[in-house]
Design an enzyme around this catalytic site. Structure first.
Site, short mmCIF file in Angstrom:
data_model
loop_
_atom_site.label_atom_id
_atom_site.label_comp_id
_atom_site.label_asym_id
_atom_site.label_seq_id
_atom_site.Cartn_x
_atom_site.Cartn_y
_atom_site.Cartn_z
N ASP A 40 27.54 -21.15 -33.69
CA ASP A 40 26.31 -21.94 -33.79
C ASP A 40 26.37 -23.02 -34.88
OD1 ASP A 40 26.48 -19.70 -35.43
OD2 ASP A 40 24.55 -18.85 -34.84
N HIS B 284 24.91 -18.67 -39.53
CA HIS B 284 23.97 -17.89 -40.36
C HIS B 284 24.75 -16.93 -41.25
CE1 HIS B 284 21.76 -19.06 -36.64
NE2 HIS B 284 20.79 -19.33 -37.52
N HIS C 289 23.49 -9.21 -38.57
CA HIS C 289 22.26 -9.22 -39.38
C HIS C 289 21.57 -7.85 -39.46
CE1 HIS C 289 22.38 -13.52 -39.76
NE2 HIS C 289 22.20 -13.75 -38.48
N ASP D 226 29.91 -17.45 -38.38
CA ASP D 226 28.61 -17.78 -37.78
C ASP D 226 27.87 -18.74 -38.72
OD1 ASP D 226 26.67 -16.08 -35.61
OD2 ASP D 226 25.60 -17.15 -37.20
ZN LIG Z 1 24.08 -17.26 -36.04
#
Ligand SMILES: [Zn+2]
Length: 398
Positions: free
Chosen positions: A266, A179, A141, A177
């Site tokens: 996750d 996200h 990120h 991931d």
């Molecule tokens: Zn994540």
């Protein structure tokens, strides 16, 4: 042909620690390494490679990130940072009350992570290994000018840039991931030689709020970016169906020289920060699919990084260990993939760590026994929506 797989030492990265209650905690690495050791699967000393030298990592950081941002990270890394730097923290995503709060030593700790991912990239690209794993990496990120989502410097982007500059190789980046891999995507959004593929929970409901199918790259990089935005409560079958199809198509069209993958774990049903309802099965299957792709298109070249994952005890150690078992062609996989669940139990005595955070009950096996999980009531609708999204996302690929 047997593949040589190396493990990048993470000891310098254990200082990447915001505070004790923060979900991105080095206990994730400690528990994974412990599980591998007790299973007899922790790599032998000759398969462990050291991170790059500090100086080389420093140069990579300065090439990738804006100088005023790096200067602020440095200033905020002091035990008692200058009030002027503290005032600027928020603007750079490092505010004390935010999700990526500054902490003493953070520059050096993140530099170690960048150094590890550069070492992983070099081990594979120089031909000394086919596979390299760096579990402290995957800070996907981070942006050129700011920290975000627990990520300070973008080690994945640093590794990819290093591969581009030193070896001129074309890179397929695969981000599993939950996200969206937004930072890495934006670093290479206009680059036709880096294809980014990210599967994640839709940004409609989850941080960072991006990663929709209409994000396809720009200018000469148009078409070298593929996003799978999955519905909340997606389960194993639909997740793997979309991931498998997208990965196969992206690899066939792009024909990468090397695959760099990010393995946040996750998307598991137990994860406290997202709403996907998958089991450990996806963390057995996704590495296998990535490896097959690397074998087919990239002469086996595969660099894997860690990432998010916030169920420290029940999910991460198993998911990341399974990744290493796949990379290192462990004979344990026979039992894990077999029909006899008793053969695939975790080693006795794991975990050997006492902590008030440890749940009373831990899963006994490498995979989850999902027979008592309640199926999602909207399963058919969720699967149909994911298929619809996949069809649209693939329209511009090949
Ligand atoms: Zn994540």
């Amino acid at each position: 042909m047997s593949k040589r797989s190396v493990w990048v030492d993470t000891s310098g990265s254990k200082g990447y620690r915001f505070h004790d209650e923060h979900p991105f905690h080095p206990i994730r690495l400690e528990l994974t390494e412990q599980l591998l050791r007790l299973s007899g699967e922790f790599p032998a000393a000759e398969l462990i490679v050291p991170p790059f030298a500090e100086e080389e990592a420093e140069q990579a950081i300065c090439k990738l990130h804006r100088h005023d941002y790096v200067d602020t990270v440095l200033a905020l890394s002091e035990e008692h940072p200058d009030p002027e730097a503290v005032r600027k923290a928020d603007a750079f995503g490092l505010g004390a009350d935010g999700d990526t709060p500054f902490f003493p030593g953070m520059h050096a700790a993140t530099r170690s992570i960048v150094a590890g991912s550069l070492a992983a990239a070099d081990a594979v690209m120089s031909g000394s290994a086919d596979h390299a794993l760096h579990l402290a990496g995957g800070l996907h990120h981070a942006f050129p000018d700011r920290a975000a989502g627990f990520c300070i410097y973008n080690d994945a982007a640093a590794a990819i840039s290093h591969i581009r500059e030193k070896y001129g190789a074309r890179v397929l980046y695969v981000d599993t991931d939950v996200h969206h891999g937004d930072g890495v995507q934006w670093f290479f959004y206009t680059d036709p030689d880096v294809f980014t593929l990210s599967i994640h929970e839709t940004g409609k409901f989850l941080f960072p709020g991006s990663g929709f199918h209409h994000e396809r790259g720009d200018s000469s990089g148009y078409g070298a970016c593929l996003n799978l935005s999955m519905e909340p409560y997606t389960e194993d079958e639909s997740w793997l169906e979309c991931f498998g199809e997208a990965l196969a198509r992206a690899a066939a069209v792009f024909r990468p020289d090397v695959i760099v993958s990010q393995h946040g774990c996750d998307a598991h049903a137990f994860d406290p920060l997202a709403h996907i309802h998958c089991s450990m099965k996806i963390y057995r299957e996704m590495p296998r699919m990535i490896r097959e792709c690397a074998d087919t298109y990239s002469q086996g070249r595969w660099i894997a990084l860690g990432g998010g994952g916030y169920d420290h005890w029940r999910v991460i150690p198993r998911a990341w260990s399974l990744l290493w078992l796949e990379m290192s062609s462990s004979p344990l996989l026979k039992a894990i993939d077999g029909d006899s669940p008793n053969a695939a139990l975790l080693p006795l005595g794991w975990p050997q760590l006492e902590s008030p955070d440890r749940p009373d009950e831990l899963p006994p096996g490498w995979l989850d026994d999902t027979s008592d999980w309640t199926p999602m009531p909207r399963r058919t609708e969720i699967t149909a929506k994911n298929r619809e999204m996949l069809a649209i996302a693939l329209q511009h690929i090949g």
